[in-house]
Design a protein around this motif. Sequence first.
Motif, PDB file in Angstrom:
ATOM      1  N   PRO A   8       0.840  -1.206   0.000  1.00  0.00           N
ATOM      2  CA  PRO A   8       0.000   0.000   0.000  1.00  0.00           C
ATOM      3  C   PRO A   8       0.873   1.253   0.000  1.00  0.00           C
ATOM      4  O   PRO A   8       2.012   1.222   0.470  1.00  0.00           O
ATOM      5  N   PRO A   9       0.352   2.356  -0.525  1.00  0.00           N
ATOM      6  CA  PRO A   9       1.151   3.593  -0.608  1.00  0.00           C
ATOM      7  C   PRO A   9       1.242   4.314   0.746  1.00  0.00           C
ATOM      8  O   PRO A   9       0.766   5.423   0.917  1.00  0.00           O
ATOM      9  N   ILE A  10       1.861   3.630   1.709  1.00  0.00           N
ATOM     10  CA  ILE A  10       2.037   4.204   3.048  1.00  0.00           C
ATOM     11  C   ILE A  10       3.493   4.599   3.212  1.00  0.00           C
ATOM     12  O   ILE A  10       4.396   3.819   2.925  1.00  0.00           O
ATOM     13  N   LEU A  11       3.707   5.805   3.701  1.00  0.00           N
ATOM     14  CA  LEU A  11       5.039   6.302   4.017  1.00  0.00           C
ATOM     15  C   LEU A  11       5.059   6.542   5.519  1.00  0.00           C
ATOM     16  O   LEU A  11       4.093   7.072   6.078  1.00  0.00           O
ATOM     17  N   ILE A  33      -3.951  16.750   3.622  1.00  0.00           N
ATOM     18  CA  ILE A  33      -4.122  15.320   3.857  1.00  0.00           C
ATOM     19  C   ILE A  33      -4.969  15.166   5.112  1.00  0.00           C
ATOM     20  O   ILE A  33      -4.597  15.633   6.185  1.00  0.00           O
ATOM     21  N   ALA A  34      -6.102  14.524   4.971  1.00  0.00           N
ATOM     22  CA  ALA A  34      -7.072  14.408   6.066  1.00  0.00           C
ATOM     23  C   ALA A  34      -6.559  13.489   7.174  1.00  0.00           C
ATOM     24  O   ALA A  34      -5.809  12.540   6.906  1.00  0.00           O
ATOM     25  N   PRO A  35      -6.964  13.758   8.421  1.00  0.00           N
ATOM     26  CA  PRO A  35      -6.544  12.926   9.558  1.00  0.00           C
ATOM     27  C   PRO A  35      -6.873  11.439   9.390  1.00  0.00           C
ATOM     28  O   PRO A  35      -6.186  10.594   9.949  1.00  0.00           O
ATOM     29  N   ASP A  36      -7.901  11.129   8.620  1.00  0.00           N
ATOM     30  CA  ASP A  36      -8.252   9.723   8.387  1.00  0.00           C
ATOM     31  C   ASP A  36      -7.153   8.957   7.656  1.00  0.00           C
ATOM     32  O   ASP A  36      -7.151   7.728   7.658  1.00  0.00           O
ATOM     33  N   PHE A  37      -6.226   9.666   7.033  1.00  0.00           N
ATOM     34  CA  PHE A  37      -5.146   9.034   6.279  1.00  0.00           C
ATOM     35  C   PHE A  37      -3.806   9.118   7.010  1.00  0.00           C
ATOM     36  O   PHE A  37      -2.773   8.769   6.443  1.00  0.00           O
ATOM     37  N   LEU A  61      -1.086   7.557   4.510  1.00  0.00           N
ATOM     38  CA  LEU A  61      -1.553   6.882   3.309  1.00  0.00           C
ATOM     39  C   LEU A  61      -1.765   7.984   2.278  1.00  0.00           C
ATOM     40  O   LEU A  61      -2.668   8.806   2.420  1.00  0.00           O
ATOM     41  N   ALA A  62      -0.898   8.021   1.280  1.00  0.00           N
ATOM     42  CA  ALA A  62      -0.930   9.112   0.300  1.00  0.00           C
ATOM     43  C   ALA A  62      -0.559   8.583  -1.078  1.00  0.00           C
ATOM     44  O   ALA A  62       0.146   7.579  -1.191  1.00  0.00           O
ATOM     45  N   PRO A  63      -1.003   9.273  -2.111  1.00  0.00           N
ATOM     46  CA  PRO A  63      -0.619   8.853  -3.468  1.00  0.00           C
ATOM     47  C   PRO A  63       0.906   8.821  -3.612  1.00  0.00           C
ATOM     48  O   PRO A  63       1.612   9.682  -3.080  1.00  0.00           O
ATOM     49  N   ARG A  65       2.747   9.640  -5.901  1.00  0.00           N
ATOM     50  CA  ARG A  65       3.326  10.834  -6.536  1.00  0.00           C
ATOM     51  C   ARG A  65       3.707  11.898  -5.502  1.00  0.00           C
ATOM     52  O   ARG A  65       4.511  12.777  -5.781  1.00  0.00           O
ATOM     53  N   LEU A  66       3.154  11.821  -4.283  1.00  0.00           N
ATOM     54  CA  LEU A  66       3.474  12.777  -3.215  1.00  0.00           C
ATOM     55  C   LEU A  66       4.574  12.286  -2.280  1.00  0.00           C
ATOM     56  O   LEU A  66       5.061  13.053  -1.444  1.00  0.00           O
ATOM     57  N   HIS A  67       4.983  11.033  -2.397  1.00  0.00           N
ATOM     58  CA  HIS A  67       5.903  10.443  -1.424  1.00  0.00           C
ATOM     59  C   HIS A  67       7.244  11.166  -1.321  1.00  0.00           C
ATOM     60  O   HIS A  67       7.755  11.342  -0.220  1.00  0.00           O
ATOM     61  N   GLU A  68       7.826  11.562  -2.430  1.00  0.00           N
ATOM     62  CA  GLU A  68       9.129  12.236  -2.361  1.00  0.00           C
ATOM     63  C   GLU A  68       9.017  13.576  -1.620  1.00  0.00           C
ATOM     64  O   GLU A  68       9.873  13.910  -0.805  1.00  0.00           O
ATOM     65  N   ASP A  69       7.959  14.336  -1.900  1.00  0.00           N
ATOM     66  CA  ASP A  69       7.745  15.609  -1.197  1.00  0.00           C
ATOM     67  C   ASP A  69       7.504  15.381   0.291  1.00  0.00           C
ATOM     68  O   ASP A  69       8.044  16.104   1.133  1.00  0.00           O
ATOM     69  N   ILE A  70       6.693  14.387   0.617  1.00  0.00           N
ATOM     70  CA  ILE A  70       6.397  14.099   2.024  1.00  0.00           C
ATOM     71  C   ILE A  70       7.657  13.622   2.737  1.00  0.00           C
ATOM     72  O   ILE A  70       7.944  14.040   3.856  1.00  0.00           O
ATOM     73  N   LYS A  71       8.420  12.771   2.083  1.00  0.00           N
ATOM     74  CA  LYS A  71       9.670  12.278   2.666  1.00  0.00           C
ATOM     75  C   LYS A  71      10.614  13.435   2.965  1.00  0.00           C
ATOM     76  O   LYS A  71      11.179  13.523   4.056  1.00  0.00           O
ATOM     77  N   ALA A  72      10.772  14.350   2.023  1.00  0.00           N
ATOM     78  CA  ALA A  72      11.629  15.522   2.240  1.00  0.00           C
ATOM     79  C   ALA A  72      11.106  16.368   3.398  1.00  0.00           C
ATOM     80  O   ALA A  72      11.883  16.855   4.225  1.00  0.00           O
ATOM     81  N   SER A  73       9.806  16.501   3.478  1.00  0.00           N
ATOM     82  CA  SER A  73       9.188  17.264   4.554  1.00  0.00           C
ATOM     83  C   SER A  73       9.467  16.620   5.911  1.00  0.00           C
ATOM     84  O   SER A  73       9.812  17.303   6.882  1.00  0.00           O
ATOM     85  N   PHE A  74       9.322  15.299   5.996  1.00  0.00           N
ATOM     86  CA  PHE A  74       9.613  14.587   7.245  1.00  0.00           C
ATOM     87  C   PHE A  74      11.080  14.779   7.642  1.00  0.00           C
ATOM     88  O   PHE A  74      11.393  15.000   8.812  1.00  0.00           O
TER      89      PHE A  74
END
Length: 125
Positions: A8-11, A33-37, A61-63, A65-74
Motif C-alpha cells: 500500500p502507498p504508506i510512508l 491530507i485528512a486525519p483519516d489518512f 496513506l498518500a498517493p 506521486r506525493l511520497h518524495e515531497d512528504i519524505k523531504a518534509s519529514f
Amino acid sequence: MAQQAKQPPILAAAFAAEGQLQAALSRLAERKIAPDFIGAYVGDDGHNRHDLRDIYVLSVLAPRRLHEDIKASFQECGALSVGSAAEMRAAYGVVPHPGVLEYREMKLPTGNDYYQLLSRERKKG
C-alpha cells in the motif's frame, strides 16, 4: 518468477521528539491530507534503535506521486528515518494504522482528539 505483492502507498517516519512529530503533522495538514489518512504512535522505543526511551512514529496513506515531497518534509522536521510500512515495521516493530493515534496503551481517532491529548500531557509535565 514469483511476483511480489504490491504494498500500500504508506510512508512512515520515526522521530525522537514530540515537537518534530507535531511539525510533520502540520506539514501534512498544509498538503490537505485528512486525519483519516494519518496515523501516529507515541510509546516506548522497544527496539531501542536510537537509544531513546520513547519513539514517535507517523504514517500517512498518500498517493505515491506525493511520497518524495512528504519524505523531504519529514526529513526537514528531523525524522530519524523514513521508509515504507514494511521497512519501518522491521526497524521499530510498529507502524500506526491511518486514522489512529496509538498513545501508549490507548488507541484513539486522529484529528482534534490528538491535539487535545497532547495539550493535557504538556500541562502535566
